[in-house]
Design a protein around this motif. Structure first.
Motif, PDB file in Angstrom:
ATOM      1  N   GLY A   1     -39.086 -85.696 -20.978  1.00  7.93           N
ATOM      2  CA  GLY A   1     -39.145 -87.296 -20.911  1.00  7.93           C
ATOM      3  C   GLY A   1     -37.980 -87.821 -20.462  1.00  7.93           C
ATOM      4  N   GLU A   2     -37.935 -88.949 -20.339  1.00  8.61           N
ATOM      5  CA  GLU A   2     -36.718 -89.886 -19.891  1.00  8.61           C
ATOM      6  C   GLU A   2     -35.547 -89.890 -20.595  1.00  8.61           C
ATOM      7  N   HIS A   3     -35.551 -89.434 -21.796  1.00 10.43           N
ATOM      8  CA  HIS A   3     -34.586 -89.422 -22.656  1.00 10.43           C
ATOM      9  C   HIS A   3     -33.670 -88.074 -22.777  1.00 10.43           C
ATOM     10  N   GLY A   4     -34.284 -86.950 -22.030  1.00  8.74           N
ATOM     11  CA  GLY A   4     -33.499 -85.619 -22.119  1.00  8.74           C
ATOM     12  C   GLY A   4     -32.601 -85.758 -20.879  1.00  8.74           C
ATOM     13  N   SER A   5     -31.420 -85.190 -21.014  1.00 10.72           N
ATOM     14  CA  SER A   5     -30.652 -85.026 -20.041  1.00 10.72           C
ATOM     15  C   SER A   5     -29.727 -83.568 -20.007  1.00 10.72           C
ATOM     16  N   VAL A   6     -28.949 -83.467 -18.945  1.00 13.22           N
ATOM     17  CA  VAL A   6     -28.465 -82.184 -18.870  1.00 13.22           C
ATOM     18  C   VAL A   6     -27.520 -81.841 -20.051  1.00 13.22           C
ATOM     19  N   ASP A   7     -27.019 -82.884 -20.623  1.00 10.90           N
ATOM     20  CA  ASP A   7     -26.147 -82.796 -21.710  1.00 10.90           C
ATOM     21  C   ASP A   7     -26.807 -82.266 -23.078  1.00 10.90           C
ATOM     22  N   ASP A   8     -28.359 -82.438 -23.079  1.00 11.59           N
ATOM     23  CA  ASP A   8     -29.138 -82.208 -24.165  1.00 11.59           C
ATOM     24  C   ASP A   8     -29.544 -80.646 -24.002  1.00 11.59           C
ATOM     25  N   ARG A   9     -29.104 -79.758 -22.958  1.00 14.49           N
ATOM     26  CA  ARG A   9     -29.700 -78.373 -22.940  1.00 14.49           C
ATOM     27  C   ARG A   9     -29.199 -77.704 -23.742  1.00 14.49           C
ATOM     28  N   ARG A  10     -29.994 -76.584 -24.243  1.00 17.14           N
ATOM     29  CA  ARG A  10     -29.432 -75.677 -25.549  1.00 17.14           C
ATOM     30  C   ARG A  10     -29.815 -74.453 -25.035  1.00 17.14           C
ATOM     31  N   HIS A  11     -29.107 -73.552 -25.168  1.00 14.84           N
ATOM     32  CA  HIS A  11     -29.183 -71.942 -24.793  1.00 14.84           C
ATOM     33  C   HIS A  11     -29.701 -71.180 -26.041  1.00 14.84           C
ATOM     34  N   TRP A  12     -30.900 -70.517 -25.962  1.00 11.14           N
ATOM     35  CA  TRP A  12     -31.313 -69.761 -27.270  1.00 11.14           C
ATOM     36  C   TRP A  12     -31.662 -68.513 -26.824  1.00 11.14           C
ATOM     37  N   HIS A  13     -31.582 -67.562 -27.919  1.00 11.36           N
ATOM     38  CA  HIS A  13     -32.235 -66.012 -27.408  1.00 11.36           C
ATOM     39  C   HIS A  13     -33.625 -66.349 -27.596  1.00 11.36           C
ATOM     40  N   ALA A  14     -34.152 -65.361 -26.754  1.00 11.63           N
ATOM     41  CA  ALA A  14     -35.662 -65.790 -26.672  1.00 11.63           C
ATOM     42  C   ALA A  14     -36.497 -65.723 -28.159  1.00 11.63           C
ATOM     43  N   THR A  15     -36.040 -64.734 -28.822  1.00 13.50           N
ATOM     44  CA  THR A  15     -36.592 -64.524 -30.147  1.00 13.50           C
ATOM     45  C   THR A  15     -36.632 -65.719 -30.925  1.00 13.50           C
ATOM     46  N   CYS A  16     -35.304 -66.135 -30.920  1.00 19.63           N
ATOM     47  CA  CYS A  16     -34.849 -67.600 -31.895  1.00 19.63           C
ATOM     48  C   CYS A  16     -35.673 -68.529 -31.431  1.00 19.63           C
ATOM     49  N   TRP A  17     -35.752 -68.718 -30.223  1.00 21.41           N
ATOM     50  CA  TRP A  17     -36.614 -69.838 -29.621  1.00 21.41           C
ATOM     51  C   TRP A  17     -38.211 -69.821 -30.071  1.00 21.41           C
ATOM     52  N   ALA A  18     -38.516 -68.551 -29.958  1.00 17.56           N
ATOM     53  CA  ALA A  18     -40.171 -68.306 -30.423  1.00 17.56           C
ATOM     54  C   ALA A  18     -40.174 -68.422 -31.860  1.00 17.56           C
ATOM     55  N   ALA A  19     -39.255 -68.111 -32.768  1.00 20.24           N
ATOM     56  CA  ALA A  19     -39.253 -68.141 -34.309  1.00 20.24           C
ATOM     57  C   ALA A  19     -38.810 -69.514 -34.841  1.00 20.24           C
ATOM     58  N   ARG A  20     -38.473 -70.615 -33.965  1.00 15.78           N
ATOM     59  CA  ARG A  20     -37.641 -71.889 -34.403  1.00 15.78           C
ATOM     60  C   ARG A  20     -38.589 -72.660 -35.403  1.00 15.78           C
ATOM     61  N   ASP A  21     -39.911 -72.402 -35.379  1.00 15.25           N
ATOM     62  CA  ASP A  21     -40.795 -73.203 -36.388  1.00 15.25           C
ATOM     63  C   ASP A  21     -41.025 -72.332 -37.702  1.00 15.25           C
ATOM     64  N   ARG A  22     -40.644 -71.100 -37.640  1.00 12.91           N
ATOM     65  CA  ARG A  22     -41.022 -70.130 -38.745  1.00 12.91           C
ATOM     66  C   ARG A  22     -39.599 -69.998 -39.688  1.00 12.91           C
ATOM     67  N   ARG A  23     -38.739 -70.656 -39.073  1.00 13.52           N
ATOM     68  CA  ARG A  23     -37.284 -70.468 -39.975  1.00 13.52           C
ATOM     69  C   ARG A  23     -37.584 -71.116 -41.355  1.00 13.52           C
ATOM     70  N   GLY A  24     -36.704 -70.786 -42.373  1.00  8.25           N
ATOM     71  CA  GLY A  24     -36.835 -71.362 -43.743  1.00  8.25           C
ATOM     72  C   GLY A  24     -35.965 -72.379 -43.776  1.00  8.25           C
ATOM     73  N   PRO A  25     -35.670 -73.036 -44.915  1.00  9.90           N
ATOM     74  CA  PRO A  25     -34.678 -74.180 -45.093  1.00  9.90           C
ATOM     75  C   PRO A  25     -33.340 -73.961 -44.640  1.00  9.90           C
ATOM     76  N   GLY A  26     -32.667 -74.749 -44.220  1.00  3.24           N
ATOM     77  CA  GLY A  26     -31.466 -74.809 -43.363  1.00  3.24           C
ATOM     78  C   GLY A  26     -31.626 -74.484 -42.003  1.00  3.24           C
ATOM     79  N   ARG A  27     -32.773 -74.616 -41.680  1.00  2.00           N
ATOM     80  CA  ARG A  27     -32.555 -74.246 -40.025  1.00  2.00           C
ATOM     81  C   ARG A  27     -32.216 -75.330 -39.548  1.00  2.00           C
ATOM     82  N   ARG A  28     -31.567 -75.151 -38.198  1.00  2.00           N
ATOM     83  CA  ARG A  28     -31.107 -76.398 -37.419  1.00  2.00           C
ATOM     84  C   ARG A  28     -32.209 -76.702 -36.850  1.00  2.00           C
ATOM     85  N   ARG A  29     -32.354 -78.147 -36.538  1.00  2.00           N
ATOM     86  CA  ARG A  29     -33.332 -79.046 -35.934  1.00  2.00           C
ATOM     87  C   ARG A  29     -32.850 -79.508 -34.472  1.00  2.00           C
ATOM     88  N   TYR A  30     -33.220 -78.461 -33.178  1.00  2.32           N
ATOM     89  CA  TYR A  30     -32.839 -79.015 -32.053  1.00  2.32           C
ATOM     90  C   TYR A  30     -34.115 -79.412 -31.300  1.00  2.32           C
TER      91      TYR A  30
END
Length: 92
Positions: free
Chosen positions: A63-92
């Motif tokens: 969308g229009e609110h995302g910018s270059v400064d909002d890019r984050r580099h993830w391990h592919a496995t961490c990106w795939a598991a981001r919704d399955r992480r337990g409490p204390g997970r970082r929300r990006y």
């Protein structure tokens, strides 16, 4: 009579080497290790370093609110598991 040679053009990596897709509210690009930079990145999923030469994923808000400064580099496995992480997970 000898043929004149054209000067050799510099090598330019293909942009198609990475694959860009949309996942929900995110634009995601897979970066193969061979085209990645020598720089290291901190994965927001596990808080570990990703060597720039390792294959990984780059994600930023769609969308229009995302910018270059909002890019984050993830391990592919961490990106795939981001919704399955337990409490204390970082929300990006």
């Amino acid at each position: 009579m000898a043929r004149a040679r054209r000067p050799r053009q510099p090598h330019v990596p293909l942009r198609s080497a990475s694959y860009t897709r949309t996942e929900g509210d995110w634009i995601v690009r897979s970066v193969p290790g061979s085209t990645a930079s020598d720089r290291s990145y901190r994965c927001p999923g596990c808080d570990q370093l990703i060597p720039g030469t390792a294959p990984h994923v780059v994600a930023w808000p769609a969308g229009e609110h995302g910018s270059v400064d909002d890019r984050r580099h993830w391990h592919a496995t961490c990106w795939a598991a981001r919704d399955r992480r337990g409490p204390g997970r970082r929300r990006y």
